[in-house]
Scaffold this motif. Structure first.
Motif, PDB file in Angstrom:
ATOM      1  N   LEU A  29     -47.975 -81.579  53.227  1.00 32.69           N
ATOM      2  CA  LEU A  29     -49.283 -81.602  53.877  1.00 32.69           C
ATOM      3  C   LEU A  29     -50.018 -80.282  53.677  1.00 32.69           C
ATOM      4  O   LEU A  29     -51.238 -80.256  53.497  1.00 32.69           O
ATOM      5  CB  LEU A  29     -49.115 -81.902  55.370  1.00 32.69           C
ATOM      6  N   LEU A  49     -51.529 -89.117  50.863  1.00 33.99           N
ATOM      7  CA  LEU A  49     -50.200 -88.523  50.668  1.00 33.99           C
ATOM      8  C   LEU A  49     -49.143 -89.378  51.354  1.00 33.99           C
ATOM      9  O   LEU A  49     -49.166 -89.557  52.569  1.00 33.99           O
ATOM     10  CB  LEU A  49     -50.184 -87.115  51.254  1.00 33.99           C
ATOM     11  N   THR A  97     -57.104 -86.785  49.880  1.00 40.55           N
ATOM     12  CA  THR A  97     -55.801 -87.049  49.274  1.00 40.55           C
ATOM     13  C   THR A  97     -55.068 -88.069  50.130  1.00 40.55           C
ATOM     14  O   THR A  97     -54.989 -87.908  51.353  1.00 40.55           O
ATOM     15  CB  THR A  97     -54.951 -85.766  49.188  1.00 40.55           C
ATOM     16  N   TRP A 108     -52.541 -89.810  55.591  1.00 38.54           N
ATOM     17  CA  TRP A 108     -51.090 -89.602  55.524  1.00 38.54           C
ATOM     18  C   TRP A 108     -50.348 -90.906  55.779  1.00 38.54           C
ATOM     19  O   TRP A 108     -50.544 -91.547  56.817  1.00 38.54           O
ATOM     20  CB  TRP A 108     -50.706 -88.556  56.561  1.00 38.54           C
ATOM     21  N   VAL A 142     -56.369 -85.205  54.373  1.00 39.22           N
ATOM     22  CA  VAL A 142     -55.267 -86.096  54.010  1.00 39.22           C
ATOM     23  C   VAL A 142     -55.302 -87.390  54.821  1.00 39.22           C
ATOM     24  O   VAL A 142     -55.420 -87.373  56.055  1.00 39.22           O
ATOM     25  CB  VAL A 142     -53.910 -85.401  54.249  1.00 39.22           C
TER      26      VAL A 142
END
Length: 525
Positions: free
Chosen positions: A381, A487, A485, A389, A387
């Motif tokens: 992270l 992730l 992103t 997640w 993010v």
């Protein structure tokens, strides 16, 4: 302890080379997986009387059992009943038990062995004792442990050693059993040995040339019983080290391990840091990896080892730390700076470790399925700013409060997977109350606010892992925008919904590819 036990103990103490008198030694091997099979096969070759036990009854286990019987095992016992008691060998109790690393000390058979005063070794202890063999070169060991980064570091170490022209191989917890390498026709100069806390628990005699504990964080508490016990087993990597104990200068626990270790006289303590290094450390100066430990002029200069750019386009802080730890090990072994740089350039990172999967519509998709605990997920992270997640899975008894508290500012949304992500969901509610939490549950992938995260704790464990991941990826895509992103760094083990972290990572890769291809066909932005 009676005379018979003393005699057995005395015999075991003398088993310190391949050529020692192993003939007729009664050994029970627990586990018929990769490590257990290698241990049993080796012991049979040495002339021991071997019985193997495992709860498994799969076709793979049966095939391994048939092979071991063919090569000379006294018996192979499979099924739940086989692992509840100590097996007899030729009508008598074993003189030794060699256990696979995953078996907990409180497992019924191993607990019974402790009560009966039967010694228990791990496969690593056995490997250390048979490493010397008449007529063959004895390979040196460089030992690597840590909560996270072990496999990357052992791979970098192997690559640097090979760049120096040495015959080297990565072994141990990385996948290739040490015993297989010792029996390989290739006579290796040095082994880069990845050691898990489980393997270290059952090892007593190791004396590597250099060793490192990369980092420690709460993990495997369910296996060790407590975090203190986990730390104690990790610290065993430094025991008996000959030349250099490499420690993480940014984590006092690893330095304390070195201070308390019983090492060979003259062994040095060498730190590594992702900041500017002090004397007797490796670190980073102006985007260069440098060495102030293994040079004569270390008081007022440093040797350049590599550039950060040599690590590739994505070089997060923990990757830099892993490279420095590997460099410390090989420099202690005598490898020159040029080989360190070349080894870094030659190294190909393994799949499922901050692995870029796609960049589509400005969204970067990253697979870090290997992030199986909070410490690893935190490192992932920290490499990104905005993010979405994907996280959750088998927690192994750890907590998530510190992880969420420290990384909440990066989170745009969280998609929960895992059969039971209660602990993670509750940590999100406490420390990231404004972050949307989405459950990848069957028939319900709608957003649930943190005030109602109780509904996000059952993420559909009855679905196949591939379907769970497809739902998670679809949910993440709805929340991700250009510059974000996505992730997948689960902070948990995979075995609740997947067969392994690799299975989980591959499911993510396939789901992302399917999403991207689907959007490309429809022209979706």
């Amino acid at each position: 302890m009676g005379c018979a036990a003393v005699t057995v103990s005395s015999r075991l103490e003398n088993l310190v080379t391949w050529d020692s008198d192993w003939a007729g030694l009664r050994v029970a091997v627990t586990g018929i997986g990769v490590s257990g099979f290698a241990a049993a096969d080796t012991l049979i070759e040495l002339g021991a009387r071997v019985v193997v036990v495992d709860a498994a009854t799969s076709d793979t286990a049966k095939a391994s059992a048939d092979t071991l019987k063919i090569v000379g095992a006294a018996d192979v016992l499979l099924g739940e009943e086989a692992v509840t008691r100590i097996p007899r060998i030729d009508g008598e109790l074993p003189e030794l038990i060699v256990t696979s690393p995953g078996w907990r000390p409180d497992q019924a058979l191993l607990a019974a062995a402790a009560r009966a005063h039967i010694p228990v070794w791990g496969d690593v202890e056995l490997a250390w004792r048979v490493r010397r063999r008449e007529g063959r070169k004895t390979a040196d060991w460089l030992a690597i442990t840590g909560t996270n980064g072990k496999t990357t570091t052992v791979g970098l170490t192997e690559s640097m050693l090979r760049a120096a022209g040495l015959k080297a191989i990565a072994v141990g917890n990385v996948g290739t059993p040490i015993l297989d390498a010792l029996r390989d026709p290739v006579e290796y100069d040095v082994l880069a040995v990845e050691l898990s806390s489980f393997q270290l628990h059952w090892a007593e005699s190791l004396s590597p040339v250099a060793s490192v504990c990369l980092n420690v964080a709460e993990d495997h508490v369910d296996w060790h019983g407590s975090y203190d016990s986990y730390l104690a087993d990790k610290a065993k990597v430094y025991e008996g080290t000959q030349k250099a104990c490499i420690y993480n200068a940014e984590q006092f626990e690893t330095e304390r391990m070195v201070e308390n270790a019983d090492v060979v006289e003259g062994c040095r303590a060498i730190g590594f840091t992702t900041n500017t290094p002090a004397i007797s450390m490796l670190g980073v100066v102006e985007n260069l990896l440098v060495d102030r430990a293994f040079i004569e002029e270390r008081r007022d200069s440093a040797a350049e080892l590599a550039a950060l750019s040599d690590l590739g386009a994505l070089a997060p802080r923990h990757m830099v730390a892993n490279a420095l730890a590997a460099a410390g090990l090989v420099r202690a072994y005598g490898v020159d700076p040029a080989a360190v740089r070349q080894g870094i350039r030659d190294y190909v990172p393994g799949d499922h470790r901050i692995q870029p999967v796609a960049r589509h519509n400005g969204v970067l998709w990253i697979n870090d399925s290997k992030a199986t605990n909070p410490h690893a997920a935190a490192a992932s992270l920290a490499a990104f700013s905005k993010v979405v997640w994907i996280a959750g899975g088998l927690s192994k008894g750890v907590t998530y409060d510190d992880l969420v508290r420290e990384q909440a500012h990066r989170l745009k949304a969280v998609v929960l997977i895992g059969a039971d992500s209660t602990s993670l969901a509750e940590a999100l509610r406490r420390h990231a109350p404004d972050v949307p939490v989405i459950a990848a549950a069957p028939g319900d992938t709608e957003e649930v606010q943190s005030a109602a995260t109780e509904s996000a704790t059952d993420t559909g464990s009855t679905l196949p892992g591939e379907q769970v991941m497809a739902l998670a990826v679809a949910a993440a895509a709805r929340h991700a925008e250009s510059g974000d992103t996505v992730l997948m760094a689960p902070a948990a083990a995979s075995m609740d919904q997947f067969s392994s972290y690799a299975h989980r990572g591959n499911a993510f890769i396939e789901a992302v590819r399917g999403l991207v291809e689907g959007q490309a066909k429809t022209g979706e932005e």
